[in-house]
Scaffold this motif. Structure first.
Motif, PDB file in Angstrom:
ATOM      1  N   ASP A 113      10.154  20.162  25.276  1.00 36.64           N
ATOM      2  CA  ASP A 113      10.646  21.219  25.936  1.00 36.64           C
ATOM      3  C   ASP A 113       9.676  22.235  26.349  1.00 36.64           C
ATOM      4  O   ASP A 113       9.764  22.903  27.495  1.00 36.64           O
ATOM      5  N   SER A 114       8.483  22.735  25.631  1.00 35.21           N
ATOM      6  CA  SER A 114       7.909  23.791  26.065  1.00 35.21           C
ATOM      7  C   SER A 114       6.439  23.578  25.774  1.00 35.21           C
ATOM      8  O   SER A 114       5.507  23.799  26.699  1.00 35.21           O
ATOM      9  N   VAL A 115       5.982  23.425  24.628  1.00 33.80           N
ATOM     10  CA  VAL A 115       4.494  23.272  24.374  1.00 33.80           C
ATOM     11  C   VAL A 115       3.681  22.197  25.067  1.00 33.80           C
ATOM     12  O   VAL A 115       2.581  22.374  25.323  1.00 33.80           O
ATOM     13  N   LYS A 116       4.413  21.111  25.203  1.00 32.93           N
ATOM     14  CA  LYS A 116       3.570  19.999  26.052  1.00 32.93           C
ATOM     15  C   LYS A 116       3.090  20.572  27.329  1.00 32.93           C
ATOM     16  O   LYS A 116       2.290  20.188  27.659  1.00 32.93           O
ATOM     17  N   LYS A 117       3.907  21.491  27.996  1.00 29.09           N
ATOM     18  CA  LYS A 117       3.387  22.016  29.263  1.00 29.09           C
ATOM     19  C   LYS A 117       2.474  23.414  29.052  1.00 29.09           C
ATOM     20  O   LYS A 117       1.692  23.557  29.561  1.00 29.09           O
ATOM     21  N   ASN A 118       3.010  24.159  28.188  1.00 28.87           N
ATOM     22  CA  ASN A 118       2.711  25.673  28.270  1.00 28.87           C
ATOM     23  C   ASN A 118       1.763  25.842  26.970  1.00 28.87           C
ATOM     24  O   ASN A 118       1.024  26.897  26.780  1.00 28.87           O
ATOM     25  N   GLY A 119       1.713  24.862  26.116  1.00 28.72           N
ATOM     26  CA  GLY A 119       0.715  25.353  24.778  1.00 28.72           C
ATOM     27  C   GLY A 119       1.336  26.192  23.818  1.00 28.72           C
ATOM     28  O   GLY A 119       2.511  26.775  23.940  1.00 28.72           O
ATOM     29  N   VAL A 120       0.513  26.607  23.027  1.00 30.98           N
ATOM     30  CA  VAL A 120       0.764  27.788  21.990  1.00 30.98           C
ATOM     31  C   VAL A 120      -0.458  28.743  22.181  1.00 30.98           C
ATOM     32  O   VAL A 120      -1.379  28.352  22.436  1.00 30.98           O
ATOM     33  N   ARG A 149      -4.916  29.937  24.928  1.00 32.55           N
ATOM     34  CA  ARG A 149      -3.778  29.162  24.788  1.00 32.55           C
ATOM     35  C   ARG A 149      -4.303  27.776  24.518  1.00 32.55           C
ATOM     36  O   ARG A 149      -5.140  27.082  24.950  1.00 32.55           O
ATOM     37  N   LEU A 150      -3.752  26.905  23.451  1.00 34.52           N
ATOM     38  CA  LEU A 150      -3.846  25.655  23.123  1.00 34.52           C
ATOM     39  C   LEU A 150      -2.971  24.836  23.918  1.00 34.52           C
ATOM     40  O   LEU A 150      -1.853  24.804  23.688  1.00 34.52           O
ATOM     41  N   ILE A 151      -3.583  24.021  24.786  1.00 33.50           N
ATOM     42  CA  ILE A 151      -2.875  23.231  25.643  1.00 33.50           C
ATOM     43  C   ILE A 151      -3.232  21.718  25.329  1.00 33.50           C
ATOM     44  O   ILE A 151      -4.454  21.465  25.096  1.00 33.50           O
ATOM     45  N   PRO A 152      -2.002  20.966  24.855  1.00 36.58           N
ATOM     46  CA  PRO A 152      -2.439  19.622  24.346  1.00 36.58           C
ATOM     47  C   PRO A 152      -2.832  18.510  25.350  1.00 36.58           C
ATOM     48  O   PRO A 152      -2.452  18.723  26.533  1.00 36.58           O
ATOM     49  N   ASP A 153      -3.987  17.944  25.183  1.00 43.33           N
ATOM     50  CA  ASP A 153      -4.488  16.864  25.918  1.00 43.33           C
ATOM     51  C   ASP A 153      -3.765  15.516  25.495  1.00 43.33           C
ATOM     52  O   ASP A 153      -4.015  15.022  24.712  1.00 43.33           O
ATOM     53  N   LEU A 154      -2.888  15.203  26.517  1.00 46.86           N
ATOM     54  CA  LEU A 154      -1.730  14.284  26.231  1.00 46.86           C
ATOM     55  C   LEU A 154      -2.463  12.869  26.246  1.00 46.86           C
ATOM     56  O   LEU A 154      -1.837  12.111  25.570  1.00 46.86           O
ATOM     57  N   SER A 155      -3.696  12.479  26.661  1.00 48.98           N
ATOM     58  CA  SER A 155      -4.135  11.551  26.529  1.00 48.98           C
ATOM     59  C   SER A 155      -4.845  11.228  25.092  1.00 48.98           C
ATOM     60  O   SER A 155      -5.018   9.914  24.902  1.00 48.98           O
ATOM     61  N   THR A 156      -4.562  12.183  24.160  1.00 54.37           N
ATOM     62  CA  THR A 156      -5.073  11.826  22.724  1.00 54.37           C
ATOM     63  C   THR A 156      -3.867  11.673  21.943  1.00 54.37           C
ATOM     64  O   THR A 156      -4.137  11.651  20.826  1.00 54.37           O
ATOM     65  N   LYS A 157      -2.882  11.897  22.498  1.00 55.17           N
ATOM     66  CA  LYS A 157      -1.532  12.032  21.373  1.00 55.17           C
ATOM     67  C   LYS A 157      -1.326  10.503  20.847  1.00 55.17           C
ATOM     68  O   LYS A 157      -1.378   9.432  21.579  1.00 55.17           O
ATOM     69  N   CYS A 158      -1.105  10.740  19.668  1.00 60.26           N
ATOM     70  CA  CYS A 158      -0.957   9.325  18.821  1.00 60.26           C
ATOM     71  C   CYS A 158       0.051   9.465  17.831  1.00 60.26           C
ATOM     72  O   CYS A 158       0.024  10.745  17.082  1.00 60.26           O
ATOM     73  N   ARG A 159       0.510   8.343  17.132  1.00 56.56           N
ATOM     74  CA  ARG A 159       1.255   8.530  15.670  1.00 56.56           C
ATOM     75  C   ARG A 159       0.260   8.551  14.730  1.00 56.56           C
ATOM     76  O   ARG A 159      -0.680   7.843  14.677  1.00 56.56           O
ATOM     77  N   ILE A 160       0.596   9.320  13.614  1.00 59.36           N
ATOM     78  CA  ILE A 160      -0.486   9.419  12.621  1.00 59.36           C
ATOM     79  C   ILE A 160       0.087   8.263  11.647  1.00 59.36           C
ATOM     80  O   ILE A 160       1.096   8.189  11.134  1.00 59.36           O
TER      81      ILE A 160
END
Length: 312
Positions: A113-120, A149-160
């Motif tokens: 909802d939020s962090v994906k775009k705006n980070g923390v 702001r920590l913004i997720p680099d979605l190209s690195t997102k993976c299941r643990i």
């Protein structure tokens, strides 16, 4: 199993027996180097008792040796078809200037909802923390005043792999949307790569040899100490046998993350191993290095061991 000899020691109130077999000697010698004295004695008792049960057809349970934290020299099969459950948490991971892996953990719904775009938000002091203290190192000019702001680099997102209800994603550091922070490690590598490409038409590839120690916990005079997992020499087959189940899980986890392992072996340090990754474009290689260290540490913890990457 064939029994080669049988010895009896009798007394007024008890009878003690020893059943010796060549197979027993081989099996015991195979595991004793990797057990404590107490564990080795318990294992020997269990083997003797189990042999006696079979020889005399005694229907009793034998449970004295607790092997839950001991790596068996036999291969442990890894289930690869386990159904994945819904993601509950997402780890937003970064590496500070001292090489420490750190993360903020966000519920999956809030991430979408939020962090994906705006980070923390994150205090700038976090990038200046040393490996010894949770505070900015002297001379960094970074303090608890100010945020990035920590913004997720979605190209690195993976299941643990070891926590199937979680995902992890590497973070970029921004001052504001579109303006990267000068101390962001990922941005620094991208800048250098761009200079090489734009000015020299070069693409930098990288591959890492990751060396790490496996340590086990022992009690000495009532105090816990961490000592090397084994003491075998360089490229020892015995060392690899001892750690084989752990290393199998490491390789399987890396494969699930699309990280190529070229080879692995025991190194020259006591309890030390080396894992060589395939080379790739440098920004991807850096991401792979972070994930590989995460995998090694997590799998080692599963076996009751501590993995450390400090120099020998």
């Amino acid at each position: 199993m064939k029994f080669n000899s049988k010895c009896w020691f009798t007394g007024t109130s008890y009878c003690v027996y020893i059943l010796a077999t060549s197979e027993f000697k081989i099996e015991l010698l195979a595991v004793v180097p990797y057990l404590s004295i107490t564990e080795a004695l318990d294992a020997a008792k269990d083997i003797f008792a189990e042999n006696a049960k079979r020889f005399y057809k005694i229907n009793v349970a034998v449970k004295s040796f607790d092997s839950k934290n001991v790596i068996s020299p036999n291969f442990v099969k890894i289930e690869t078809n386990t159904p994945q459950r819904d993601v509950v948490l997402v780890r937003l991971v970064w590496v500070d200037a001292s090489g420490q892996h750190r993360c903020r953990v966000i519920p999956e719904k809030r991430f979408k909802d939020s962090v994906k775009k705006n980070g923390v938000g994150l205090t700038v002091a976090c990038m200046a923390m040393s490996s010894a203290t949770d505070g900015p190192a002297v001379g960094t000019n970074l303090s608890a005043v100010g945020e990035i702001r920590l913004i997720p680099d979605l190209s690195t997102k993976c299941r643990i792999p070891w926590a199937t209800q979680e995902e992890m994603v590497l973070a970029d550091m921004y001052l504001k949307p579109g303006e990267a922070w000068e101390y962001c490690p990922k941005e620094a590598l991208r800048r250098v790569s761009k200079v090489l490409k734009d000015e020299f038409n070069l693409v930098m590839n990288a591959g890492f040899e990751i060396e790490f120690f496996l340590l086990k916990s022992v009690l000495r005079e009532g105090k816990e100490e961490w000592v090397p997992f084994d003491t075998t020499p360089y490229c020892s087959t015995s060392s690899f046998d001892a750690a084989s189940p752990l290393l199998h899980e490491v390789v399987a986890a890396l494969e699930s993350l699309n990280i190529t392992v070229e080879q692995l072996h025991a190194e020259s340090g006591k309890g030390q191993f080396e894992l060589a990754l395939g080379y790739t474009e440098c920004t991807v290689a850096a991401n792979n290095l972070i994930f590989t260290r995460e995998v090694i540490r997590a799998v080692a913890r599963k076996y009751g061991l501590l993995a450390t990457f400090v120099p020998k």
